[in-house]
Write a protein that holds these residues in place. Structure first.
Motif, short mmCIF file in Angstrom:
data_model
loop_
_atom_site.label_atom_id
_atom_site.label_comp_id
_atom_site.label_asym_id
_atom_site.label_seq_id
_atom_site.Cartn_x
_atom_site.Cartn_y
_atom_site.Cartn_z
N GLY A 27 -8.36 8.44 -5.41
CA GLY A 27 -6.97 8.00 -5.30
C GLY A 27 -6.85 6.51 -5.56
N ARG A 28 -5.66 6.00 -5.44
CA ARG A 28 -5.42 4.58 -5.70
C ARG A 28 -5.95 3.70 -4.57
NH1 ARG A 28 0.88 4.76 -7.85
NH2 ARG A 28 0.47 6.01 -9.74
N ARG A 29 -6.35 2.50 -4.96
CA ARG A 29 -6.90 1.55 -4.00
C ARG A 29 -6.22 0.20 -4.18
NH1 ARG A 29 -13.19 -0.47 -4.34
NH2 ARG A 29 -13.12 -2.09 -2.72
N LEU A 30 -5.80 -0.42 -3.08
CA LEU A 30 -5.25 -1.77 -3.09
C LEU A 30 -6.36 -2.70 -2.62
CD1 LEU A 30 -2.74 -3.60 -3.46
CD2 LEU A 30 -2.23 -3.20 -1.04
N GLN A 31 -6.84 -3.55 -3.52
CA GLN A 31 -8.01 -4.36 -3.21
C GLN A 31 -7.81 -5.79 -3.68
OE1 GLN A 31 -10.13 -1.84 -6.58
NE2 GLN A 31 -11.53 -3.41 -5.86
N ALA A 32 -8.66 -6.67 -3.21
CA ALA A 32 -8.58 -8.08 -3.58
C ALA A 32 -9.51 -8.35 -4.76
CB ALA A 32 -8.98 -8.96 -2.39
N MET A 33 -9.01 -9.16 -5.71
CA MET A 33 -9.83 -9.59 -6.84
C MET A 33 -9.56 -11.06 -7.11
SD MET A 33 -9.71 -6.53 -9.68
CE MET A 33 -10.06 -4.83 -9.23
N ALA B 28 0.84 -1.20 0.00
CA ALA B 28 0.00 0.00 0.00
C ALA B 28 0.87 1.26 0.00
CB ALA B 28 -0.94 0.00 1.20
N ALA B 29 1.94 1.23 0.78
CA ALA B 29 2.84 2.38 0.83
C ALA B 29 3.57 2.56 -0.49
CB ALA B 29 3.83 2.22 1.97
N LEU B 30 4.02 1.45 -1.10
CA LEU B 30 4.74 1.53 -2.36
C LEU B 30 3.90 2.19 -3.45
CD1 LEU B 30 7.20 0.69 -4.14
CD2 LEU B 30 5.99 -1.47 -4.55
N PHE B 31 2.64 1.84 -3.50
CA PHE B 31 1.76 2.36 -4.54
C PHE B 31 0.99 3.62 -4.12
CE2 PHE B 31 2.12 -2.19 -5.58
CZ PHE B 31 2.59 -2.08 -6.89
N VAL C 174 -4.00 -3.11 -7.71
CA VAL C 174 -4.03 -1.66 -7.53
C VAL C 174 -4.87 -1.05 -8.64
CG1 VAL C 174 -2.68 0.46 -7.40
CG2 VAL C 174 -1.74 -1.67 -6.48
N THR C 175 -5.89 -0.29 -8.26
CA THR C 175 -6.73 0.42 -9.22
C THR C 175 -6.68 1.92 -8.95
OG1 THR C 175 -8.68 0.19 -7.80
CG2 THR C 175 -8.32 -1.53 -9.45
N PRO D 152 1.51 5.30 -13.61
CA PRO D 152 0.44 6.27 -13.84
C PRO D 152 -0.18 6.16 -15.23
CG PRO D 152 2.30 7.32 -12.75
CD PRO D 152 2.77 5.98 -13.20
N LEU D 153 0.64 5.89 -16.24
CA LEU D 153 0.11 5.78 -17.60
C LEU D 153 -0.77 4.55 -17.73
CD1 LEU D 153 -0.01 6.89 -20.46
CD2 LEU D 153 2.09 5.63 -20.98
N TRP D 154 -0.34 3.41 -17.17
CA TRP D 154 -1.16 2.21 -17.28
C TRP D 154 -2.47 2.37 -16.53
CZ3 TRP D 154 -1.31 -1.58 -20.57
CH2 TRP D 154 -2.14 -2.68 -20.29
N LEU D 155 -2.44 3.04 -15.40
CA LEU D 155 -3.65 3.23 -14.60
C LEU D 155 -4.58 4.30 -15.19
CD1 LEU D 155 -2.25 3.08 -10.96
CD2 LEU D 155 -3.71 1.38 -12.08
N GLY D 156 -4.12 5.02 -16.19
CA GLY D 156 -4.95 6.06 -16.79
C GLY D 156 -4.83 7.40 -16.10
N GLU D 157 -3.87 7.53 -15.19
CA GLU D 157 -3.68 8.79 -14.46
C GLU D 157 -2.87 9.80 -15.26
OE1 GLU D 157 -3.41 6.73 -10.01
OE2 GLU D 157 -1.60 7.07 -11.21
N ALA D 158 -2.14 9.32 -16.28
CA ALA D 158 -1.23 10.18 -17.03
C ALA D 158 -1.64 10.30 -18.50
CB ALA D 158 0.20 9.67 -16.92
N GLY D 159 -2.93 10.23 -18.75
CA GLY D 159 -3.42 10.41 -20.11
C GLY D 159 -3.42 9.13 -20.92
N HIS D 160 -3.32 9.30 -22.24
CA HIS D 160 -3.43 8.17 -23.17
C HIS D 160 -2.05 7.67 -23.58
CE1 HIS D 160 -7.72 8.96 -23.48
NE2 HIS D 160 -7.45 10.24 -23.74
N GLY D 161 -2.03 6.51 -24.22
CA GLY D 161 -0.78 5.97 -24.73
C GLY D 161 -0.30 4.72 -24.02
N ALA D 162 -1.17 4.08 -23.22
CA ALA D 162 -0.75 2.90 -22.46
C ALA D 162 -0.39 1.72 -23.36
CB ALA D 162 -1.85 2.49 -21.48
N ALA D 163 -0.86 1.71 -24.60
CA ALA D 163 -0.58 0.59 -25.49
C ALA D 163 0.92 0.39 -25.70
CB ALA D 163 -1.28 0.79 -26.84
N ARG D 164 1.68 1.46 -25.65
CA ARG D 164 3.13 1.33 -25.89
C ARG D 164 3.85 0.59 -24.77
NH1 ARG D 164 6.18 4.80 -22.90
NH2 ARG D 164 5.18 6.62 -21.97
N LEU D 165 3.18 0.42 -23.62
CA LEU D 165 3.80 -0.27 -22.49
C LEU D 165 3.71 -1.79 -22.63
CD1 LEU D 165 2.36 1.91 -19.58
CD2 LEU D 165 4.57 2.14 -20.73
#
Length: 216
Positions: free
Chosen positions: A49-55, A15-18, A43-44, A170-183
């Protein structure tokens, strides 16, 4: 591929790391043989803010009538994830991070034997998989994203999880805009591996001895 992994870092450390708010029902750690259908930490990015949850590890498409309908979906291929009906909406709107300590992969041996290897980051840091999630039946389900294997998987398997660096989160989570496909690419020389005993071939096996190095 990557049908098992380990969790050893404490939930509060994750939780602290993320910088995420942890839920109260996170799976206990350590675990040395996490299998599909089990509860895993994810992590979503939420409005607050970000949430660490079980799925549940095992993605269930929105149209499924039963939890066990169809094949068990534990991963999504990067090359087709944006096209497959099961994943199209999730890859746009429900991307998440799946932190693990390491993962197992199997190499074909003589006479069809399954020889397990254990992969970790060479820098000792937690490994973070690109993943996507889907709500179903009052709970949430998740699958990791995989891509063609890079040098770190050479000779063991032709696929590997998409491993994200902290700057990419941040990019993968959608926090930093578009362009996650390049990851969605192979890891850049961050993997190390060693052979482990065949005890882990059983999904009932448990204990730290599962990740002990043996001579290949």
């Amino acid at each position: 591929m990557c049908g098992r992994f380990t969790l050893s870092d404490p939930n509060d450390a994750m939780a602290a790391l993320f910088r995420a708010q942890p839920d109260n029902d996170l799976p206990p750690v350590p675990q040395y043989n996490v299998c599909p259908t089990q509860s895993v930490p994810v992590v979503t990015a939420q409005a607050g803010g970000r949430r660490l949850q079980a799925m549940r590890w095992g993605f269930v498409p929105a149209w499924a009538k039963r939890l066990t309908e169809g094949p068990l979906i534990i991963n999504a291929r990067a090359e087709t994830v944006a096209e497959k009906p099961a994943f199209r909406e999730a890859i746009r709107a429900r991307r998440c991070l799946l932190p693990v300590s390491g993962f197992y992969e199997w190499q074909a041996g003589p006479d069809g034997a399954r020889l397990p290897w254990y992969f970790t980051r060479s820098d000792g840091q937690p490994m973070v998989f690109a993943a996507l999630w889907q709500p179903w039946g009052g709970s949430n389900t998740v699958a990791m994203v995989t891509t063609a294997a890079g040098e770190g998987m050479a000779g063991v398997h032709d696929r590997e999880p998409v491993i994200l660096e902290p700057a990419d989160w941040p990019l993968w989570l959608g926090e930093a805009g578009h362009g996650a496909a390049r990851l969605m690419r192979a890891s850049q020389a961050v993997l190390q591996a060693h052979r482990v005993g065949v005890a882990v071939n059983s999904n009932r096996a448990a204990g730290p001895e599962l990740i002990a190095k043996i001579d290949a």
